[in-house]
Design a protein around this motif. Structure first.
Motif, mmCIF file in Angstrom:
data_model
loop_
_atom_site.group_PDB
_atom_site.id
_atom_site.type_symbol
_atom_site.label_atom_id
_atom_site.label_comp_id
_atom_site.label_asym_id
_atom_site.label_seq_id
_atom_site.Cartn_x
_atom_site.Cartn_y
_atom_site.Cartn_z
ATOM 1 N N ALA A 148 0.810 -1.220 0.000
ATOM 2 C CA ALA A 148 0.000 0.000 0.000
ATOM 3 C C ALA A 148 0.842 1.267 0.000
ATOM 4 C CB ALA A 148 -0.929 -0.004 1.208
ATOM 5 N N GLY A 149 2.143 1.141 0.155
ATOM 6 C CA GLY A 149 2.991 2.328 0.232
ATOM 7 C C GLY A 149 2.990 2.979 1.600
ATOM 8 N N ILE A 150 2.585 2.222 2.615
ATOM 9 C CA ILE A 150 2.534 2.717 3.990
ATOM 10 C C ILE A 150 3.959 2.907 4.507
ATOM 11 C CG2 ILE A 150 1.912 2.104 6.358
ATOM 12 C CD1 ILE A 150 -0.488 2.864 4.681
ATOM 13 N N LYS A 151 4.204 4.048 5.158
ATOM 14 C CA LYS A 151 5.528 4.340 5.701
ATOM 15 C C LYS A 151 5.556 4.414 7.228
ATOM 16 C CE LYS A 151 7.349 4.776 1.587
ATOM 17 N NZ LYS A 151 8.301 3.784 1.061
ATOM 18 N N SER A 165 -14.280 5.713 -2.097
ATOM 19 C CA SER A 165 -13.649 5.015 -3.214
ATOM 20 C C SER A 165 -12.138 5.203 -3.153
ATOM 21 C CB SER A 165 -14.184 5.552 -4.545
ATOM 22 O OG SER A 165 -13.742 6.891 -4.745
ATOM 23 N N ALA A 166 -11.422 4.399 -3.923
ATOM 24 C CA ALA A 166 -9.968 4.538 -3.982
ATOM 25 C C ALA A 166 -9.584 5.918 -4.512
ATOM 26 C CB ALA A 166 -9.376 3.437 -4.856
ATOM 27 N N ASN A 167 -10.314 6.406 -5.514
ATOM 28 C CA ASN A 167 -10.014 7.727 -6.060
ATOM 29 C C ASN A 167 -10.219 8.826 -5.024
ATOM 30 O OD1 ASN A 167 -9.268 6.809 -8.580
ATOM 31 N ND2 ASN A 167 -11.297 7.082 -9.489
ATOM 32 N N GLU A 168 -11.253 8.694 -4.218
ATOM 33 C CA GLU A 168 -11.492 9.688 -3.165
ATOM 34 C C GLU A 168 -10.353 9.690 -2.151
ATOM 35 O OE1 GLU A 168 -16.257 10.150 -2.520
ATOM 36 O OE2 GLU A 168 -15.438 8.167 -2.114
ATOM 37 N N LEU A 169 -9.873 8.509 -1.794
ATOM 38 C CA LEU A 169 -8.793 8.413 -0.818
ATOM 39 C C LEU A 169 -7.476 8.926 -1.396
ATOM 40 C CD1 LEU A 169 -9.686 4.926 0.705
ATOM 41 C CD2 LEU A 169 -10.025 7.169 1.760
ATOM 42 N N GLY A 215 -8.462 -11.184 13.494
ATOM 43 C CA GLY A 215 -7.180 -10.656 13.064
ATOM 44 C C GLY A 215 -7.057 -10.395 11.580
ATOM 45 N N LYS A 216 -8.091 -10.697 10.804
ATOM 46 C CA LYS A 216 -8.070 -10.452 9.373
ATOM 47 C C LYS A 216 -8.596 -9.051 9.075
ATOM 48 C CE LYS A 216 -6.498 -14.330 7.617
ATOM 49 N NZ LYS A 216 -5.272 -14.373 6.800
ATOM 50 N N ILE A 217 -7.926 -8.357 8.168
ATOM 51 C CA ILE A 217 -8.393 -7.054 7.708
ATOM 52 C C ILE A 217 -9.451 -7.289 6.639
ATOM 53 C CG2 ILE A 217 -7.739 -4.918 6.509
ATOM 54 C CD1 ILE A 217 -4.984 -5.194 7.810
ATOM 55 N N PRO A 218 -10.640 -6.684 6.753
ATOM 56 C CA PRO A 218 -11.705 -6.908 5.766
ATOM 57 C C PRO A 218 -11.222 -6.653 4.338
ATOM 58 C CG PRO A 218 -12.591 -5.753 7.659
ATOM 59 C CD PRO A 218 -11.102 -5.842 7.870
ATOM 60 N N LEU A 219 -11.751 -7.434 3.397
ATOM 61 C CA LEU A 219 -11.278 -7.395 2.022
ATOM 62 C C LEU A 219 -11.423 -6.023 1.384
ATOM 63 C CD1 LEU A 219 -12.602 -10.827 0.667
ATOM 64 C CD2 LEU A 219 -10.252 -10.203 1.226
ATOM 65 N N ILE A 220 -12.505 -5.302 1.681
ATOM 66 C CA ILE A 220 -12.693 -3.998 1.054
ATOM 67 C C ILE A 220 -11.620 -3.016 1.507
ATOM 68 C CG2 ILE A 220 -14.291 -3.133 2.837
ATOM 69 C CD1 ILE A 220 -15.819 -1.753 0.521
ATOM 70 N N MET A 221 -11.166 -3.136 2.756
ATOM 71 C CA MET A 221 -10.091 -2.281 3.248
ATOM 72 C C MET A 221 -8.763 -2.651 2.578
ATOM 73 S SD MET A 221 -10.971 -2.046 7.323
ATOM 74 C CE MET A 221 -12.624 -1.615 7.887
ATOM 75 N N MET A 222 -8.539 -3.944 2.389
ATOM 76 C CA MET A 222 -7.328 -4.384 1.699
ATOM 77 C C MET A 222 -7.313 -3.880 0.265
ATOM 78 S SD MET A 222 -7.149 -8.310 3.156
ATOM 79 C CE MET A 222 -5.689 -8.724 2.211
ATOM 80 N N GLU A 223 -8.462 -3.929 -0.390
ATOM 81 C CA GLU A 223 -8.543 -3.479 -1.789
ATOM 82 C C GLU A 223 -8.231 -1.992 -1.888
ATOM 83 O OE1 GLU A 223 -10.170 -1.404 -5.079
ATOM 84 O OE2 GLU A 223 -11.151 -1.358 -3.111
ATOM 85 N N ARG A 224 -8.752 -1.204 -0.949
ATOM 86 C CA ARG A 224 -8.490 0.239 -0.970
ATOM 87 C C ARG A 224 -6.993 0.512 -0.764
ATOM 88 N NH1 ARG A 224 -13.052 -0.074 -2.569
ATOM 89 N NH2 ARG A 224 -14.827 1.233 -1.928
ATOM 90 N N LEU A 225 -6.384 -0.183 0.170
ATOM 91 C CA LEU A 225 -4.960 0.024 0.431
ATOM 92 C C LEU A 225 -4.120 -0.329 -0.794
ATOM 93 C CD1 LEU A 225 -4.492 -1.308 4.087
ATOM 94 C CD2 LEU A 225 -4.550 1.073 3.315
ATOM 95 N N ARG A 226 -4.424 -1.434 -1.433
ATOM 96 C CA ARG A 226 -3.634 -1.855 -2.595
ATOM 97 C C ARG A 226 -3.835 -0.900 -3.771
ATOM 98 N NH1 ARG A 226 -4.902 -7.768 -0.982
ATOM 99 N NH2 ARG A 226 -2.884 -8.474 -0.175
ATOM 100 N N ALA A 227 -5.027 -0.351 -3.919
ATOM 101 C CA ALA A 227 -5.267 0.606 -4.993
ATOM 102 C C ALA A 227 -4.440 1.876 -4.785
ATOM 103 C CB ALA A 227 -6.754 0.954 -5.076
ATOM 104 N N ALA A 235 -0.838 1.046 -5.640
ATOM 105 C CA ALA A 235 -0.579 0.997 -7.083
ATOM 106 C C ALA A 235 -0.387 2.407 -7.639
ATOM 107 C CB ALA A 235 -1.735 0.291 -7.792
ATOM 108 N N TRP A 236 -1.174 3.358 -7.143
ATOM 109 C CA TRP A 236 -1.037 4.747 -7.586
ATOM 110 C C TRP A 236 0.288 5.333 -7.113
ATOM 111 C CZ3 TRP A 236 -0.502 9.603 -5.453
ATOM 112 C CH2 TRP A 236 -0.805 10.685 -6.279
ATOM 113 N N LEU A 237 0.678 5.005 -5.888
ATOM 114 C CA LEU A 237 1.915 5.546 -5.332
ATOM 115 C C LEU A 237 3.153 4.990 -6.030
ATOM 116 C CD1 LEU A 237 1.040 5.624 -1.528
ATOM 117 C CD2 LEU A 237 1.628 7.593 -2.965
ATOM 118 N N LYS A 238 3.077 3.780 -6.543
ATOM 119 C CA LYS A 238 4.222 3.229 -7.265
ATOM 120 C C LYS A 238 4.546 4.071 -8.488
ATOM 121 C CE LYS A 238 3.877 -1.628 -5.886
ATOM 122 N NZ LYS A 238 3.604 -3.025 -6.340
ATOM 123 N N ILE A 239 3.545 4.705 -9.059
ATOM 124 C CA ILE A 239 3.738 5.544 -10.233
ATOM 125 C C ILE A 239 4.018 6.988 -9.845
ATOM 126 C CG2 ILE A 239 2.608 6.447 -12.304
ATOM 127 C CD1 ILE A 239 0.950 3.821 -12.316
#
Length: 558
Positions: free
Chosen positions: A112-115, A305-309, A333-345, A348-352
């Motif tokens: 997710a690009g978390i620092k 949405s990912a774009n909003e975030l 202990g599992k992070i809900p899938l929708i939260m994981m999807e937002r983080l990965r999106a 992906a933007w931060l990699k660019i």
């Protein structure tokens, strides 16, 4: 030789003593913020605990059981679901974290690009994720998971190269040493000294010495001011004696008198989103949906949405802030899938586009001309008032801003206006309705609008235009080339920006990155000593998936 060494040692001792911080806000606030925090920009806030078992409403479940503050809705649901004899403490054994893998979390954060992280070492229900001395059987080692959650989390996060940070709630609901009805007042009360000395101070020092975090985020600015809480004493110890004294950073929530005033980075309030720089390093603590802890009542429609975030991250960085985006794991202990999807999106933007986010500093602000070339008024409206236009006239919302003597002053009011909380939109344009009286000392009426899509028109006494848009951004320059990547705030539709950069060299290239995409520009370098203006239009925005280099290639600039 020995005299020289003795003198040198004495000088070093005196220098250290002079640099020591006193337990006063004047001294503590003078400490420079560690550079690393301004570089990282993007972090994750993790809200997790026994309240994740019912996952009903939000993490304030215990407070609502104690006070009935939500019109007894939580009490009624609790008794219906668990029965009248089931207490909040009974959630402890059910909070098992049986599927939790801290290394899995760390890998997700890297993607997710978390620092940096802010993990709930202790929430306001008093539960600690390590074996705190004051929490017999109300901690993750003696109850529930039977694991040192803080210890395992710390090891995984540090191994991943991410900055370790903790959230710590300053007070505890239901603790017999503290009142929890919020009406006790600021005067001393029985149990206060015991709580401060044996719980607050002892736990924070224990947490710091055992796990050596880079960040501590205190919270809950009620009941006790900083003097009563003795937080300046803790911070003086943290800055002078602790094992993390040179790199640790804290926030501004260390008593009722601190928020947006004292401490390290400012949070001011949850979901803090200023519209201009605040003059101090700040952080936006933001949820993906409404709740901080996992809430089973929330649906996909509640999530940003990912774009909003991404847009939120860009806007924060452009104004000199960081973003700590919350996730609320399930009790297993599992992070809900929708939260994981937002983080990965976001990752992906931060990699660019990460070069315009990480390791950047707020550079300058530029202001465009107050009025557009063609004056505008409300299409089809002759009388402007503070009510929304009639159906079919316009989709905009109109708000009375005040009385001004000039259209420029009206534009400035539009900049200062904050429609977000009331209408969900910012002030994007303005209308200045001149007074019929010829005397200049008589003010004229200023209105703000949440739209810029007005048909050009001419009406005596009315002057309208796009808001006086002040642009704040950060810039990263890649050496030895001359390519800048600049993050700016969201561009209103049909808005032309006029920027000036000092002394650009011939062939210099710039990619402006917003939540909506990238804007490529170029200038030749003539008159470089004075700087060149760059005109951008939001119609030039390209897909946000394109990098600065590919934008140049696509447009033939490179």
């Amino acid at each position: 030789m020995s005299s020289f060494l003795l003198l040198r040692a004495l000088c070093c001792t005196l220098s250290f003593a002079a640099a020591a911080y006193e337990p006063t806000w004047e001294s503590l606030d003078a400490r420079p913020l560690p550079d690393w925090y301004d570089d990282v920009k993007f972090g994750v806030f993790i809200t997790w605990g026994p309240y994740s078992v019912p996952a009903h409403g939000n993490e304030w479940y215990l407070q609502r059981l104690l006070t009935g503050a939500d019109d007894n809705a939580t009490r009624i649901w609790h008794q219906k679901t668990y029965g009248p004899n089931f207490s909040y403490a009974d959630f402890g054994p059910l909070y098992k974290a049986e599927l939790w893998d801290p290394n899995e979390w760390a890998q997700l954060f890297l993607e997710a690009g978390i620092k940096f992280t802010i993990f709930t070492a202790k929430f306001c229900d008093g539960w600690t994720h390590w074996k705190a001395a004051s929490k017999w059987n109300w901690n993750s080692v003696d109850n529930g998971p039977s694991r040192d959650i803080v210890g395992e989390f710390s090891a995984a996060i540090k191994a991943a190269g991410i900055h370790l940070g903790f959230y710590y709630c300053n007070i505890e609901w239901g603790n017999p040493l503290l009142p929890w009805d919020y009406e006790h007042g600021p005067e001393p009360y029985e149990g206060q000294e015991t709580y401060v000395n044996e719980v607050f101070l002892q736990e924070l020092k224990d947490l710091t010495v055992k796990y050596e975090p880079d960040l501590i985020n205190g919270d809950y600015c009620v009941l006790l001011n900083s003097s009563q809480l003795k937080s300046p004493d803790f911070l003086a110890w943290l800055y002078n004696e602790s094992p993390v004294k040179d790199r640790v950073i804290v926030n501004d929530r260390w008593g009722t008198d601190c928020r947006c005033k004292h401490g390290g980075y400012w949070t001011c309030r949850d979901k803090f989103q200023p519209t201009a720089p605040v003059g101090h390093k700040w952080t936006d603590l933001m949820t993906m949906a409404g709740s901080w802890g996992w809430d089973r009542l929330e649906t996909d429609a509640n999530y940003k949405s990912a774009n909003e975030l991404i847009t939120l991250l860009v806007n924060n960085v452009a104004l000199g802030g960081n973003l700590a985006l919350n996730v609320g794991p399930r009790a297993d202990g599992k992070i809900p899938l929708i939260m994981m999807e937002r983080l990965r999106a976001i990752g992906a933007w931060l990699k660019i586009n990460g070069e315009a986010i990480y390791n950047t500093t707020m550079w300058r602000n530029f202001t465009e001309t107050a009025l557009t070339e063609s004056f505008r008024v409300y299409a089809g409206m002759s009388n402007i008032d503070s009510k929304p236009p009639a159906p079919g006239k316009s989709a905009a919302t109109v708000l009375y801003l005040g009385q001004t003597n000039t259209s420029d002053a009206c534009a400035q009011l539009c900049v200062a206006a904050n429609f977000t909380t009331k209408y969900g939109k910012p002030c994007l344009s303005f209308t200045w309705q001149a007074n019929d009286c010829p005397q200049p000392q008589w003010s004229s009426t200023c209105y703000g609008e949440t739209d810029t899509d007005w048909e050009p028109a001419v009406e005596p006494g009315h002057t309208t235009g796009t808001r006086l848009l002040t642009i704040y951004y950060t810039a990263a320059k890649r050496e030895p080339g001359t390519v800048y990547a600049i993050a700016i705030g969201t561009l209103p539709s049909q808005t032309t920006l006029s920027l000036r950069l000092p002394k650009p060299s011939k062939g210099t290239q710039v990619a402006f990155l917003t939540g909506g995409g990238s804007v490529p520009v170029e200038w030749s370098g003539e008159a470089a000593t004075a700087g060149m203006e760059i005109h951008l239009s939001s119609s030039m925005l390209l897909a946000s998936s394109e990098s600065a280099a590919s934008v140049f290639k696509m447009t033939g600039i490179a």
